[in-house]
Design a protein around this motif. Structure first.
Motif, PDB file in Angstrom:
ATOM      1  N   LEU A  72       0.822  -1.210   0.000  1.00  0.00           N
ATOM      2  CA  LEU A  72       0.000   0.000   0.000  1.00  0.00           C
ATOM      3  C   LEU A  72       0.859   1.264   0.000  1.00  0.00           C
ATOM      4  N   ARG A  73       1.929   1.270   0.785  1.00  0.00           N
ATOM      5  CA  ARG A  73       2.820   2.442   0.821  1.00  0.00           C
ATOM      6  C   ARG A  73       3.457   2.692  -0.543  1.00  0.00           C
ATOM      7  N   LYS A  74       3.895   1.641  -1.191  1.00  0.00           N
ATOM      8  CA  LYS A  74       4.502   1.789  -2.517  1.00  0.00           C
ATOM      9  C   LYS A  74       3.479   2.289  -3.538  1.00  0.00           C
ATOM     10  N   LYS A  75       2.254   1.794  -3.434  1.00  0.00           N
ATOM     11  CA  LYS A  75       1.191   2.258  -4.329  1.00  0.00           C
ATOM     12  C   LYS A  75       0.964   3.758  -4.134  1.00  0.00           C
ATOM     13  N   GLN A  76       0.929   4.212  -2.868  1.00  0.00           N
ATOM     14  CA  GLN A  76       0.740   5.627  -2.574  1.00  0.00           C
ATOM     15  C   GLN A  76       1.896   6.459  -3.119  1.00  0.00           C
ATOM     16  N   GLN A  77       3.122   5.975  -2.964  1.00  0.00           N
ATOM     17  CA  GLN A  77       4.284   6.685  -3.490  1.00  0.00           C
ATOM     18  C   GLN A  77       4.169   6.868  -4.998  1.00  0.00           C
ATOM     19  N   GLU A  78       3.766   5.838  -5.692  1.00  0.00           N
ATOM     20  CA  GLU A  78       3.617   5.909  -7.143  1.00  0.00           C
ATOM     21  C   GLU A  78       2.527   6.918  -7.533  1.00  0.00           C
TER      22      GLU A  78
END
Length: 83
Positions: A72-78
């Motif tokens: 989820l954190r990586k998705k938000q960063q993207e």
């Protein structure tokens, strides 16, 4: 360096160096292919994510893994990068 390791393992196991090299490269190729095929660019629910193979325990190296929170954190960063 790797050639020396392949040779050492081949000697210890009494098998051809080519077999050792092929086994090693096949092992990493399988892990890479499996990870690349994960639908991590999709919006997955926690249940969907839990069904995926996202952990690899590599002897003497440790565990390669991805938790749902990290996903989820990586998705938000993207999303922030492209906003």
């Amino acid at each position: 360096m790797m050639k020396n390791l392949y040779k050492k393992v081949a000697e210890e196991m009494n098998i051809p160096v080519e077999v050792v090299e092929l086994a090693y490269k096949s092992y990493w190729k399988f892990i890479r292919k499996t990870i690349q095929e994960l639908p991590l660019k999709d919006d997955l629910s926690e249940e969907e994510f839990a069904k995926l193979k996202t952990n690899f325990n590599i002897v003497s190296l440790g565990k390669l893994n991805c938790t749902y929170d990290r996903y989820l954190r990586k998705k938000q960063q993207e999303e922030y990068k492209h906003a």
